[in-house]
Write a protein that holds these residues in place. Sequence first.
Motif, PDB file in Angstrom:
ATOM      1  N   VAL A   1     -37.987  19.032 -35.167  1.00 37.51           N
ATOM      2  CA  VAL A   1     -38.789  19.939 -34.662  1.00 37.51           C
ATOM      3  C   VAL A   1     -40.073  19.207 -33.817  1.00 37.51           C
ATOM      4  O   VAL A   1     -40.370  19.439 -32.886  1.00 37.51           O
ATOM      5  CB  VAL A   1     -39.196  21.125 -35.650  1.00 37.51           C
ATOM      6  N   GLU A   2     -40.681  18.272 -34.691  1.00 39.25           N
ATOM      7  CA  GLU A   2     -41.678  17.481 -34.052  1.00 39.25           C
ATOM      8  C   GLU A   2     -41.277  16.855 -32.816  1.00 39.25           C
ATOM      9  O   GLU A   2     -42.052  16.803 -31.801  1.00 39.25           O
ATOM     10  CB  GLU A   2     -42.502  16.767 -35.136  1.00 39.25           C
TER      11      GLU A   2
ATOM     12  N   THR B   1     -40.731  19.151 -29.937  1.00 40.87           N
ATOM     13  CA  THR B   1     -42.241  19.321 -29.367  1.00 40.87           C
ATOM     14  C   THR B   1     -42.551  18.399 -28.618  1.00 40.87           C
ATOM     15  O   THR B   1     -43.019  18.736 -27.556  1.00 40.87           O
ATOM     16  CB  THR B   1     -42.929  20.024 -30.565  1.00 40.87           C
TER      17      THR B   1
END
Length: 109
Positions: free
Chosen positions: A4-5, A8
């Motif tokens: 997810v990071e 992003t």
Amino acid sequence: MSFVELLTVLMLGGIVWFWFDSLKAREAGLEAARRACLREGLQFLDETVVGHGLKLARDEHGHMVLRRGFDFEYSLTGNDRYRGAVVIEGREVVLVDLTEHRAQVVSLF
């Protein structure tokens, strides 16, 4: 770093790239409009261009590029306003349209 990071960071990087690429395209459109008005002996009004379209297109080599359209205003005498257009594919200016004032002159006769 989690998935997810990473996603992003990649999305933010893509947004920043698009923003800077759009600024460069706008500057190219501004310069193309300025040069076209100078070449035709017209007044380039407001010294700006306004984006009016964005889509994917293929360039002359068949590569996918962003096609951006920009509008601007110009004048023959300073007492009139006509709309011109610039089309940019990728980094290349492919069209500068200054024909609106010619259509007005022809319709007067």
